[in-house]
Each structure stands twice: as structure tokens, then as C-alpha cells.
Scaffold this motif. Structure first.
Motif, PDB file in Angstrom:
ATOM      1  N   THR A  49       2.860  50.554   6.070  1.00  0.00           N
ATOM      2  CA  THR A  49       3.853  50.155   5.061  1.00  0.00           C
ATOM      3  C   THR A  49       4.085  48.640   5.042  1.00  0.00           C
ATOM      4  N   ARG A  50       4.128  48.068   3.825  1.00  0.00           N
ATOM      5  CA  ARG A  50       4.428  46.638   3.681  1.00  0.00           C
ATOM      6  C   ARG A  50       5.950  46.452   3.749  1.00  0.00           C
ATOM      7  N   VAL A  51       6.396  45.567   4.634  1.00  0.00           N
ATOM      8  CA  VAL A  51       7.841  45.432   4.893  1.00  0.00           C
ATOM      9  C   VAL A  51       8.307  44.014   4.556  1.00  0.00           C
TER      10      VAL A  51
ATOM     11  N   VAL B  82       5.036  55.565   3.035  1.00  0.00           N
ATOM     12  CA  VAL B  82       5.405  54.854   1.806  1.00  0.00           C
ATOM     13  C   VAL B  82       4.677  53.504   1.723  1.00  0.00           C
ATOM     14  N   GLN B  83       4.531  53.021   0.497  1.00  0.00           N
ATOM     15  CA  GLN B  83       3.792  51.761   0.283  1.00  0.00           C
ATOM     16  C   GLN B  83       4.586  50.537   0.728  1.00  0.00           C
ATOM     17  N   GLY B  84       5.883  50.508   0.368  1.00  0.00           N
ATOM     18  CA  GLY B  84       6.660  49.309   0.676  1.00  0.00           C
ATOM     19  C   GLY B  84       8.107  49.602   1.010  1.00  0.00           C
ATOM     20  N   LEU B  85       8.673  48.750   1.873  1.00  0.00           N
ATOM     21  CA  LEU B  85      10.089  48.840   2.222  1.00  0.00           C
ATOM     22  C   LEU B  85      10.708  47.456   2.102  1.00  0.00           C
ATOM     23  N   ALA B  86      11.781  47.344   1.315  1.00  0.00           N
ATOM     24  CA  ALA B  86      12.545  46.095   1.228  1.00  0.00           C
ATOM     25  C   ALA B  86      13.834  46.335   2.001  1.00  0.00           C
TER      26      ALA B  86
END
Ligand SMILES: NC(=O)c1ccc[n+]([C@@H]2O[C@H](COP(=O)([O-])OP(=O)(O)OC[C@H]3O[C@@H](n4cnc5c(N)ncnc54)[C@H](O)[C@@H]3O)[C@@H](O)[C@H]2O)c1
Length: 245
Positions: free
Chosen positions: A53-55, A28-32
Motif C-alpha cells: 500500500t502507498r502511504v 488497498v492501493q493507497g492510504l492518506a
């Protein structure tokens, strides 16, 4: 799942952490990620370091509406969008009282975190989630289908999560947003072990009553949760997915 951004509560431990790892594994691209436990969030971030993934991390108490709103607003600013959300955070902090003895503040806290917390998150997430294509999974429990003696507040909060999930699913189905409830059975995580230590439940009795006669692992629940978040579940909404019967 590539190119997608997901928000996860309770991401500092157990099922929430395993969900973050599974999503990153799928590219996935991003996780918040959010949790009340900052150390847990840092641990999850370090486990995610090997993925692209950008976290982003945020300390959030899901029962605090302002904190939840700010987290989701910042997530959209930082990641550009939200494609899905896993509302996993929860507590099982009762002391095993029978109903006539339940302490009012313990009842209020349980409902505030486990039920109002999911509501706070869904309200904020639904204002921004991709339409069509968005997906939310709310974590309830098998105790959300069948009450559990000496755990009335916990079970009631988890029954509530199912009602909230089904109602919102009926509102958002035509808008292309799917919303499902996941109902884990006994899973070997902190919440279970802490409850067991207090005598709230017992591994042998609870897992002995399951069809597979064993505890589940957080990773096993996360795989089902991530399936429900994914487009593979494109015709699945308003459902309750129990990990055992
Ligand atoms: N483990 C089980 O046997 C089991 C069974 C059924 C349902 N569940 C549900 O699964 C979910 C995840 O639990 P888990 O098993 O991974 O346990 P866990 O204790 O490992 O994780 C729960 C996480 O929620 C966080 N949290 C607690 N209160 C919070 C709050 N107010 N705001 C934000 N975060 C908060 C905790 O810090 C923790 O990181 C919970 O909703 C739980 O009720 C667990």
C-alpha cells in the motif's frame, strides 16, 4: 478492497492505526493518514512498511478547517482519488465535572474536535469521494446513544456525530455514497487509559456492564469499521453500529 484509496484521521494511534493496518492487510492501493501526533503517524507508517500500500502522512488538526481542506486536496492530487474515509480522531479531555461546572473552553474544544472535526472532514471528503461506491465511517461512541455522567461534553459531541452521519447519509444515499457511524464501547487505547487515569471512567465498572464483560481491542473495532467501508456493506447506510449493548 484492492485498487481503493482511503483517508483516515486519528491514524497515529488506537482504532485509527488498527484501521490503517487492516486496510493494508486487505491490499488497498493507497492510504492518506492524518493525526495531530506526527510521531504516532511515523509509527503507523513503519508498521505498514511490509505491505504494498502507498502511504502518505499529514499532520492535521481536524478542528482546523484549512488544514483539513488542504489534506484532502493533497490526497486527491497524490493518490488520484478517494474511495472512502474513516473519521476516527477524537478526544476525551474533560475533567469529570458535573454539568454546572463544565469549563467553557473545555466544552468548546471537545465540540470543535469531536463534532466540528468530523464535519470539516466530511465536507472536504464528500466533494471528492467516488460516486457511486464511496463510503465514510464516522467514529462516535456508545456514549453517543446514552449520556455518561461527568462526561456531558464528550457524550454531547458523540450524539452530534450520529445526527450528522444520519443527515448526510440521507443526502448521499441516492448518489451511491454510504455513510455510517461506529460506536465503540470501552476499548483498550490511549484515550481510555488517559481518561481512566483522570478518574473519568473505570475499566471494571464500564467493562463489567458490557455483554462480554471485557474491554475491546482496537483491532476488533477496526474489523467492523473496515467491513462498513467495504462493498460487503453495499446495502448499509445511515446506521449506528455499536460494539456492545
Ligand atoms: N477507546 C475507547 O474506549 C473509545 C470508546 C468510544 C469511542 N472512542 C472513539 O474512538 C476514536 C479513536 O480513539 P482511540 O480509542 O483510538 O484513542 P487514541 O487516543 O488511541 O486515538 C485517538 C487519536 O486521535 C488523535 N487526535 C486527537 N485530537 C486530534 C485532532 N484535533 N486532530 C487530529 N487528530 C487528533 C490523537 O492524536 C490520537 O492519535 C475517538 O473518536 C474516540 O472518541 C473510543
Amino acid at each position: 478492497m484492492q485498487g481503493k484509496v482511503f483517508a483516515i484521521t486519528g491514524a497515529g494511534s488506537g482504532i485509527g492505526q488498527a484501521t490503517a493496518l487492516r486496510l493494508a492487510e486487505l491490499g488497498v492501493q493507497g492510504l492518506a493518514l492524518s493525526d495531530v501526533n506526527q510521531a504516532g503517524l511515523e509509527e503507523t507508517k513503519s508498521l505498514l512498511a511490509k505491505y504494498q500500500t502507498r502511504v502518505t502522512l499529514k499532520k492535521v488538526d481536524v478542528s482546523n478547517v484549512e488544514q483539513v481542506d488542504a489534506w484532502i486536496r493533497e490526497t486527491v492530487q497524490e493518490h488520484g482519488k478517494i474511495d472512502g474515509a474513516a473519521n476516527v480522531a477524537g478526544i476525551a479531555t474533560g475533567n469529570g465535572q458535573i454539568t454546572e461546572s463544565i469549563d467553557q473552553s473545555a466544552w468548546d474544544k471537545m465540540i470543535a474536535v469531536n463534532l466540528t472535526g468530523v464535519m470539516n472532514c466530511m465536507r472536504a471528503q464528500l466533494q471528492h469521494i467516488s460516486r457511486p461506491g464511496g463510503s465514510i465511517v464516522n467514529v462516535s461512541s456508545t456514549s453517543g446513544l446514552r449520556g455518561l455522567a461527568n462526561n456531558a461534553a464528550y457524550a454531547s459531541s458523540k450524539f452530534g456525530v450520529i445526527g450528522l452521519t444520519e443527515s448526510a447519509a440521507a443526502e448521499y444515499g441516492k448518489k451511491g455514497v454510504r455513510i455510517n457511524a461506529l460506536l465503540p464501547g470501552p476499548i483498550d487505547t490511549k484515550i481510555f487509559r488517559e481518561g481512566e487515569a483522570k478518574g473519568l471512567f473505570n475499566e471494571e465498572i464500564i467493562s463489567g456492564g458490557t455483554l462480554m464483560a471485557r474491554m475491546g481491542k482496537a483491532e476488533e473495532v477496526a474489523k467492523v469499521l473496515v467491513f462498513l467501508l467495504s462493498d460487503d456493506a453495499s446495502y448499509v447506510t445511515g446506521g449506528e453500529f455499536s460494539t456492545f449493548s
